[in-house]
Design an enzyme around this catalytic site. Structure first.
Site, mmCIF file in Angstrom:
data_model
loop_
_atom_site.group_PDB
_atom_site.id
_atom_site.type_symbol
_atom_site.label_atom_id
_atom_site.label_comp_id
_atom_site.label_asym_id
_atom_site.label_seq_id
_atom_site.Cartn_x
_atom_site.Cartn_y
_atom_site.Cartn_z
ATOM 1 N N HIS A 106 11.874 -1.392 9.410
ATOM 2 C CA HIS A 106 11.700 -2.762 9.912
ATOM 3 C C HIS A 106 12.880 -3.283 10.720
ATOM 4 C CE1 HIS A 106 7.987 -2.844 7.839
ATOM 5 N NE2 HIS A 106 8.411 -3.229 6.649
ATOM 6 N N HIS A 180 4.611 -9.481 8.667
ATOM 7 C CA HIS A 180 4.607 -8.911 7.314
ATOM 8 C C HIS A 180 4.178 -9.935 6.256
ATOM 9 C CE1 HIS A 180 5.868 -6.186 4.094
ATOM 10 N NE2 HIS A 180 6.191 -5.289 5.006
ATOM 11 N N GLU A 317 -0.427 -4.879 8.420
ATOM 12 C CA GLU A 317 0.550 -4.914 9.499
ATOM 13 C C GLU A 317 0.018 -4.102 10.682
ATOM 14 O OE1 GLU A 317 4.433 -3.705 7.619
ATOM 15 O OE2 GLU A 317 3.079 -3.698 5.877
#
Length: 354
Positions: A106, A180, A317
């Protein structure tokens, strides 16, 4: 429609954080903060018109400043994992931050969810928007190129949350942004998504190794708990965790589904909760979606004192496949070059069924 602003605390460096709320005529609303571009609340009606917050999160800034499982985050430069944090682009090998064991996750330690975004509210007829902008400098987390990113969150009278991601760069780099948010259509404090049905329009998943990095293969979903093509009660799927080697690795679902639609704008997933009648459709032009059933979630002190434990919510996602730079056989590309524009849209459409 209307956009309101309220103070949401102060960062350790003294920056004031603001929460922005877009509300439609039915009273349904979406809230986010300029720290991390984090979606804090999504309040939508059930079949009887009763409003509930269907996004897990926190009432104050402090929990978002520490590990919060990326709850609600706008994620970048690269959503999901890059194996060993390493990729080669135009003959140059880059070593990114290792913030997830031996892997990069991420965007690293200073990903987009740690940034203060510049927010421009845009009120309109039938819909309101919040335009978020940030610049990631050349070399941040060892990514090449200065990346200018804009993410526009739009909320309309029909309860569509439309997220448009845009970015440009001055050097070849990677870009793979996503959101997210953890959803629970029965309410953020319902405690489980085992009573939700989920459909994902995918024939294959990308199986993972012990570090949750794709092996590079495609695994057909047929005759497995990953077969969500006709919808599956998530409790039935999660019950197979001990007996399914892939689910056992993750403790549930934490897997990437390759969408049948490729990069055409289409329905990717549909989540529904029978008791409340709430439905959420996920429509995207991305080639894949990561399903995460909050397998490792342990957070107390959630909104209104809620405790968030495993399977208390789920993430959908939309993205390119994890570790795509090291798997050229995966669909599409996450490489962004000067003169090109990264431009992708995902819609989370909230509905009710009688």
């Amino acid at each position: 429609m209307a956009i309101t602003q309220t103070p949401f605390g102060t960062t350790p460096s003294g920056q004031s954080v603001t929460q922005y709320t877009m509300t439609n005529r039915s009273g349904a609303s979406v809230s986010l903060i300029d720290y991390g571009g984090i979606v804090t609340n999504i309040i939508v009606p059930d079949r009887d018109g009763r409003l509930a917050d269907v996004a897990l999160g926190f009432d104050t800034l402090e929990p978002y400043l520490r590990d919060h499982g990326c709850m609600g985050d706008t994620v970048g430069r690269y959503g999901n994992r890059i194996g060993k944090g390493r990729f080669t682009l135009d003959g140059v090998t880059y070593q990114l931050a290792l913030n997830n064991g031996e892997n990069h996750l991420h965007g690293g330690f200073a990903g987009f969810s740690k940034k203060m975004w510049t927010v421009t509210p845009v009120e309109g007829e039938g819909q309101d928007s919040l335009r978020l902008h940030t610049v990631s400098p050349d070399g941040e987390e060892n990514y090449p190129g200065t990346l200018a990113a804009t993410v526009t969150y739009t909320w309309d009278e029909s309860c569509n949350l439309i997220i448009r991601y845009e970015a440009t760069t001055d050097k070849p780099t990677l870009c793979n942004m996503t959101n997210h948010t953890y959803f629970n259509l029965a309410g953020h404090d319902h405690g489980t998504i085992r009573d939700h049905f989920l459909l994902i329009d995918a024939d294959v998943v990308t199986p993972v190794d012990a570090g949750l990095i794709p092996t590079g293969a495609y695994a057909p979903v047929a005759d497995t708990p990953f077969d969500l093509r006709d919808g599956l009660l998530l409790g039935e799927g999660l019950d197979q965790t001990p007996s399914n080697p892939q689910m056992a690795i993750a403790g549930g679902y934490d897997h990437n589904f390759v969408l049948r639609s490729g990069e055409a704008m289409a329905l990717a997933a549909c989540l529904w909760h029978e008791e409340t009648g709430r439905v959420m459709e996920v429509i995207t032009d991305q080639p894949a979606v990561q399903l995460y059933t909050a397998c490792q979630t342990h957070f107390s002190g959630g909104k209104s004192g809620a405790s968030y434990e495993p399977y208390s919510g789920l993430c959908l996602e939309t993205q390119h496949c994890p570790d795509s730079p090291n798997n050229p056989q995966f669909p599409g590309t996450t490489v962004l070059r000067p003169g090109e524009k990264y431009d992708t849209t995902t819609i989370y459409a909230f509905r009710v069924e009688a």
